[in-house]
Enzyme design. Sequence first.
Site, PDB file in Angstrom:
ATOM      1  N   PHE A   1      -5.318 110.439  68.339  1.00  0.00           N
ATOM      2  CA  PHE A   1      -5.006 109.455  69.385  1.00  0.00           C
ATOM      3  C   PHE A   1      -6.371 108.986  69.734  1.00  0.00           C
ATOM      4  CE2 PHE A   1      -3.021 107.865  73.056  1.00  0.00           C
ATOM      5  CZ  PHE A   1      -3.659 108.207  74.101  1.00  0.00           C
ATOM      6  N   GLY A   2      -6.443 107.544  70.160  1.00  0.00           N
ATOM      7  CA  GLY A   2      -7.466 106.581  70.555  1.00  0.00           C
ATOM      8  C   GLY A   2      -7.306 106.088  72.040  1.00  0.00           C
ATOM      9  N   TYR A   3      -8.298 106.403  72.754  1.00  0.00           N
ATOM     10  CA  TYR A   3      -8.076 105.916  74.213  1.00  0.00           C
ATOM     11  C   TYR A   3      -9.339 104.971  74.597  1.00  0.00           C
ATOM     12  CZ  TYR A   3     -11.127 109.900  74.894  1.00  0.00           C
ATOM     13  OH  TYR A   3     -12.211 110.715  74.687  1.00  0.00           O
ATOM     14  N   GLY A   4     -10.168 104.765  73.896  1.00  0.00           N
ATOM     15  CA  GLY A   4     -11.470 104.122  73.918  1.00  0.00           C
ATOM     16  C   GLY A   4     -11.484 102.915  72.960  1.00  0.00           C
ATOM     17  N   SER A   5     -12.562 102.917  72.462  1.00  0.00           N
ATOM     18  CA  SER A   5     -13.138 101.838  71.280  1.00  0.00           C
ATOM     19  C   SER A   5     -12.032 102.125  70.012  1.00  0.00           C
ATOM     20  CB  SER A   5     -14.407 101.925  70.784  1.00  0.00           C
ATOM     21  OG  SER A   5     -14.650 103.126  70.404  1.00  0.00           O
TER      22      SER A   5
ATOM     23  N   GLU B   1     -18.010 109.829  66.613  1.00  0.00           N
ATOM     24  CA  GLU B   1     -17.693 110.508  67.844  1.00  0.00           C
ATOM     25  C   GLU B   1     -18.565 111.751  68.094  1.00  0.00           C
ATOM     26  OE1 GLU B   1     -15.707 107.857  68.499  1.00  0.00           O
ATOM     27  OE2 GLU B   1     -14.466 109.318  69.561  1.00  0.00           O
TER      28      GLU B   1
HETATM   29  N1  LIG Z   1     -12.744 109.121  71.889  1.00  0.00           N
HETATM   30  C1  LIG Z   1     -12.446 107.783  72.348  1.00  0.00           C
HETATM   31  C2  LIG Z   1     -13.786 107.002  72.768  1.00  0.00           C
HETATM   32  C3  LIG Z   1     -14.296 106.925  71.396  1.00  0.00           C
HETATM   33  C4  LIG Z   1     -15.508 105.841  71.579  1.00  0.00           C
HETATM   34  O1  LIG Z   1     -15.517 104.728  72.352  1.00  0.00           O
HETATM   35  N2  LIG Z   1     -16.542 106.530  70.845  1.00  0.00           N
HETATM   36  C5  LIG Z   1     -17.845 105.677  70.731  1.00  0.00           C
HETATM   37  C6  LIG Z   1     -18.663 106.736  70.344  1.00  0.00           C
HETATM   38  S1  LIG Z   1     -20.055 106.754  71.494  1.00  0.00           S
HETATM   39  C7  LIG Z   1     -17.662 104.574  69.859  1.00  0.00           C
HETATM   40  O2  LIG Z   1     -17.184 104.805  68.665  1.00  0.00           O
HETATM   41  N3  LIG Z   1     -18.017 103.477  70.046  1.00  0.00           N
HETATM   42  C8  LIG Z   1     -17.927 102.372  69.150  1.00  0.00           C
HETATM   43  C9  LIG Z   1     -18.207 101.177  70.008  1.00  0.00           C
HETATM   44  O3  LIG Z   1     -18.695 101.169  71.089  1.00  0.00           O
HETATM   45  O4  LIG Z   1     -17.899 100.093  69.610  1.00  0.00           O
HETATM   46  C10 LIG Z   1     -11.212 106.985  71.868  1.00  0.00           C
HETATM   47  O5  LIG Z   1     -10.333 107.705  71.284  1.00  0.00           O
HETATM   48  O6  LIG Z   1     -11.465 105.932  71.815  1.00  0.00           O
END
Ligand SMILES: N[C@@H](CCC(=O)N[C@@H](CS)C(=O)NCC(=O)O)C(=O)O
Length: 248
Positions: free
Chosen positions: A21-25, A99
Site C-alpha cells: 500500500f502506497g500513500y506518498g510518492s 524506503e
Molecule cells: N511509504 C510512503 C512514503 C514513501 C516515500 O515517499 N518514500 C520516500 C523515501 S524517503 C521516497 O521514496 N521518495 C521518492 C521521491 O521523493 O520521489 C508511501 O507509501 O508512499
Amino acid sequence: MDMSEDRNNAMEARKEPFWVFGYGSLCWNPGFQYQQSITGYVKGFSRRFWQGNTTHRGTESKPGRVATLIEDKEGITWGKAFLISADDNAALPYLSTRECKLGGYRTHTVNFHPRPNLFGSSSSSLSITEKKNALLYIAVPENKHWLGAAPLPDIAKQILECHGQSGPNAEYLLRLADFMREEIPEALDEHLFSLERLVRKFASDMKICLRTLMGEEPQEEKQEVKAVVPSYQFASRIPEKKLRCVNM
Ligand SMILES: N[C@@H](CCC(=O)N[C@@H](CS)C(=O)NCC(=O)O)C(=O)O
C-alpha cells in the site's frame, strides 16, 4: 501497535502474490513492477508530512518533509495498493533500499480496503472489493529522520525551500495532491490539501513558478483546482523518473 518487521520476511518466505500500500510518492512513482493496482484506504491512520528526508527531497543541512502515517483511531488514509507477483524478487529489495535504508521507514502489515466499486460490484468483481492484507512502509517517531508536528505554514515553507536528489520537495507534495484529486476525488485529507494551498500561496507571493520548479514547461499557474474526471493512468502521465539515489 505491533510494527514487527518479521512479517516482511514472512511475505518473502511465503512466495505468494502480495499487496503493497502506497500513500506518498509510491502513489505516483512506485518504481517497481506490479500485476495490478487498486485505489483504496487503510483505517486507523492519518497522513502527515512529519518525516524528514535528507536524500530524495532534502539534504543533511536542509532536510525536506515527506509523508508518513500516524496512529489515529478515527483516521482513514487513501492511497493505492499494488499487487506484486509471487515470483517477483526485485520489488522488496528495491523498497527496502528506497524506503528503509534511504528513508527511515519500516514495514508494517495492515488491512487494505479497496475503493468501493462506484458502479455497483457484480459477484465477479467481489474479490476486488474485499479487504486485503497489505504491506506498507511507515516512519515512526523513533527513526533518526523524524521531524514531527509543526505549524502548517512552517511545514509549507520548508517544503517550498527544500530540494533533494529526486527533485524539489514541492514536487513530492503537489504530485501527491494531484494524484488524490484525479484518482480519488471523494477522499478528504485536510492536512495534505491545506499544505498544497499554502505552498501554492507562498510560491505565488515569492514569485516562484511551480511548473518550472517541477521541471515542466512554464504554464499559466493553476488559479483554481477543478475536479477532473478520474484518470486510471495517473502514474503513466507523470514523466518517468528513476530515483537516482536508489540506483536500482
Ligand atoms: N511509504 C510512503 C512514503 C514513501 C516515500 O515517499 N518514500 C520516500 C523515501 S524517503 C521516497 O521514496 N521518495 C521518492 C521521491 O521523493 O520521489 C508511501 O507509501 O508512499
